[in-house]
Design a protein around this motif. Structure first.
Motif, PDB file in Angstrom:
ATOM      1  N   THR A 187      59.352  26.401  58.913  1.00  0.00           N
ATOM      2  CA  THR A 187      60.142  26.186  60.128  1.00  0.00           C
ATOM      3  C   THR A 187      60.938  24.893  59.971  1.00  0.00           C
ATOM      4  N   GLY A 188      61.845  24.651  60.905  1.00  0.00           N
ATOM      5  CA  GLY A 188      62.613  23.421  60.896  1.00  0.00           C
ATOM      6  C   GLY A 188      63.997  23.561  60.318  1.00  0.00           C
ATOM      7  N   HIS A 189      64.360  24.783  59.875  1.00  0.00           N
ATOM      8  CA  HIS A 189      65.678  24.993  59.284  1.00  0.00           C
ATOM      9  C   HIS A 189      66.390  26.180  59.942  1.00  0.00           C
ATOM     10  N   GLY A 190      66.002  26.481  61.173  1.00  0.00           N
ATOM     11  CA  GLY A 190      66.604  27.614  61.881  1.00  0.00           C
ATOM     12  C   GLY A 190      66.163  28.958  61.353  1.00  0.00           C
ATOM     13  N   LEU A 227      54.160  30.777  50.303  1.00  0.00           N
ATOM     14  CA  LEU A 227      55.077  30.055  51.182  1.00  0.00           C
ATOM     15  C   LEU A 227      56.294  30.943  51.399  1.00  0.00           C
ATOM     16  N   PHE A 228      56.565  31.276  52.662  1.00  0.00           N
ATOM     17  CA  PHE A 228      57.634  32.229  52.984  1.00  0.00           C
ATOM     18  C   PHE A 228      58.747  31.507  53.725  1.00  0.00           C
ATOM     19  N   CYS A 229      59.956  31.550  53.169  1.00  0.00           N
ATOM     20  CA  CYS A 229      61.147  30.954  53.785  1.00  0.00           C
ATOM     21  C   CYS A 229      62.053  32.100  54.233  1.00  0.00           C
ATOM     22  N   TYR A 230      62.074  32.360  55.530  1.00  0.00           N
ATOM     23  CA  TYR A 230      62.762  33.527  56.053  1.00  0.00           C
ATOM     24  C   TYR A 230      64.089  33.122  56.705  1.00  0.00           C
ATOM     25  N   ALA A 231      65.154  33.316  55.980  1.00  0.00           N
ATOM     26  CA  ALA A 231      66.523  33.130  56.462  1.00  0.00           C
ATOM     27  C   ALA A 231      66.774  31.737  57.022  1.00  0.00           C
ATOM     28  N   PRO A 232      66.565  30.674  56.228  1.00  0.00           N
ATOM     29  CA  PRO A 232      66.898  29.333  56.718  1.00  0.00           C
ATOM     30  C   PRO A 232      68.403  29.201  56.937  1.00  0.00           C
ATOM     31  N   MET A 233      68.774  28.635  58.075  1.00  0.00           N
ATOM     32  CA  MET A 233      70.199  28.502  58.421  1.00  0.00           C
ATOM     33  C   MET A 233      70.756  27.143  58.021  1.00  0.00           C
ATOM     34  N   ASP A 260      72.012  34.791  56.905  1.00  0.00           N
ATOM     35  CA  ASP A 260      73.440  35.065  57.085  1.00  0.00           C
ATOM     36  C   ASP A 260      74.132  33.776  57.507  1.00  0.00           C
ATOM     37  N   THR A 261      74.332  32.894  56.563  1.00  0.00           N
ATOM     38  CA  THR A 261      75.009  31.631  56.843  1.00  0.00           C
ATOM     39  C   THR A 261      75.947  31.282  55.703  1.00  0.00           C
TER      40      THR A 261
END
Length: 459
Positions: A187-190, A227-233, A260-261
């Motif tokens: 978390t912390g990256h949108g 560790l799962f990074c799901y669509a950081p914006m 999608d960024t």
């Protein structure tokens, strides 16, 4: 008297008597067969004629149950005569797959103490294993789910899904297995959150999911299995990038789904580059493998084997608004890259300024010693707008295969629910078949009837 004898000898009466006898015999046979089948319905296997094949047990469950080495009991706490026939039929067929499964029906009205004994409510299935002393409770309401979206306007809820197989297989797996994996979602990256569909599939595979703010934590917990990074914006910091890299190098597992960024993400790009993936500019299109002429709706080419290929029958996966990567030389020769999703050779990297043709990687896994870094370049792969709308694509199956492939002691037993929505038989291009059914068959029946009537009339 003579006239009566002539009447009995007439062909019309003989034909009528014969027809009556045949009809009576057919009725008797049907009644007898129905009595026999109903008498042995619990032991005779039935043909699944349901609209969505809700009684058809998948190969995933069959293989899992055939390998079952512990005795498991399904205690159904309900009045059997009042249980939905679909649930009764499925439990019967499911328990017949393995001789390690047994079923007992207990009426809680006649035996009220059973609810306290199991700590359960009526209309539930208690799945328990005496060897492990574990139990899971599956409610009938979890087997047949309802869509309440129109409840407040119509006052009615419609049946949406049949999930008996998924719920039971997950419960049997839980009570017989001692393996549980911990997944931390950054978390912390949108970042996005998992849809209800994906959360349910994760639960069925016994994954425990927690959140981790990598900036605040400063380190990845020791109990993190993935560790799962799901669509950081937004981009990771340099410290976070170094932390994730060190975690993979030390044998950790990381799963990244690009969002999608179009914002600049130099640190994430550097992480990809370190493991042999050069990020392409813009969005990816494919003019050859696309949905109904829309090049940004891509059906990737899949190169899967082993765990990644489990239960993929059609190999049809739909991705929208993809980013892409190309293979490049990794920073260390201990890193190997295996791509499992790509565009065709008619792929394009599209920006406002330029279009570059080529074959682009949409999914790949980089391996270094015991560590794995999996990248999927489109978060839409598991978005509800895709998974819950296009029922025939295998997005969720490939996704869960990719997640479980990080572990030697975990297999993908997440069985998706089956839709109970009404379906229709359609023929896209009727042509001669349409004419045959609309005109040909009725005319043939009329001609046959007329010929038969003429023969009887002359007799």
């Amino acid at each position: 008297m003579k006239k009566i004898k002539e009447i009995w000898k007439s062909p019309q009466l003989r034909y009528g008597t014969y027809s009556t006898a045949v009809t009576v015999a057919a009725i008797v046979i049907v009644i007898v067969v129905n009595m026999i089948v109903s008498r042995f319905s619990d032991t005779i296997d039935t043909i699944d004629l349901s609209d969505s094949k809700i009684y058809e047990i998948t190969d995933t469950s069959k293989e899992f149950l055939h390998d079952l080495d512990k005795e498991v009991t399904l205690s159904v706490l309900a009045d059997k005569s009042s249980v939905d026939e679909r649930i009764k039929t499925f439990i019967q067929k499911y328990s017949a797959v393995s001789d390690k499964l047994s079923v007992e029906w207990i009426d809680p009205v006649a035996h009220p103490s059973v609810l306290n004994e199991y700590g359960a409510e009526s209309n539930t299935v208690v799945v328990h294993c005496a060897e492990t002393e574990k139990q899971e409770i599956v409610a009938f309401d979890d087997m047949i789910t309802y869509d309440y979206s129109s409840y407040y306007t119509t006052g009615q809820a419609s049946e949406s899904e049949f999930d008996a197989e998924g719920q039971l297989t997950s419960a049997v797996h839980t009570v017989t297995s001692d393996v549980t994996k911990k997944i931390y979602r950054t978390t912390g990256h949108g970042e996005s959150t998992f849809s209800t569909t994906i959360s349910g599939l994760m639960d069925k595979s016994n994954f425990e999911i927690d959140e981790l703010n990598t900036m605040m934590a400063g380190e990845i917990p020791e109990d993190c299995d993935l560790l799962f990074c799901y669509a950081p914006m937004t981009d990771f910091s340099e410290e976070e990038k170094a932390m994730v890299s060190e975690y993979i190098t030390g044998g950790g597992n990381v799963f990244l789904m690009l969002g999608d960024t179009q914002k600049e993400t130099p640190n994430l790009d550097a992480l990809l580059l370190e493991f042999g993936m050069q990020k392409a500019n813009g969005y990816i299109a494919d003019t050859k493998r696309c949905y109904q002429g829309q090049p940004f709706y891509i059906f990737p080419e899949l190169s899967v084997s082993g765990d990644l290929a489990n239960n993929l029958s059609s190999k049809m996966v739909l991705l929208v608004q993809c980013q892409g990567v190309t293979e490049t030389t990794p920073e260390r020769d201990t890193i190997t890259l295996n791509s499992f999703m790509t565009t065709s050779e008619s792929g394009y990297s599209v920006t406002e300024e330029d279009t570059v043709e080529g074959q682009y990687i949409l999914g790949a896994t980089a391996t270094e010693d015991a560590g794995q870094f999996t990248v999927i370049t489109a978060s839409s792969m598991i978005d509800a707008s895709i998974t819950d709308t296009f029922g025939t694509v295998e997005n969720t199956t490939l996704f869960m295969n990719a997640v479980t492939s990080h572990f030697d002691d975990v297999e993908n037993i997440s069985i998706p629910a089956k839709s109970l929505a009404m379906t229709y038989n359609t023929v896209q291009h009727a042509g001669l078949f349409g004419l045959l059914f609309i005109f040909g068959i009725p005319i043939a029946i009329l001609i046959f009837g007329f010929v038969t009537w003429m023969k009887r009339r002359k007799a």
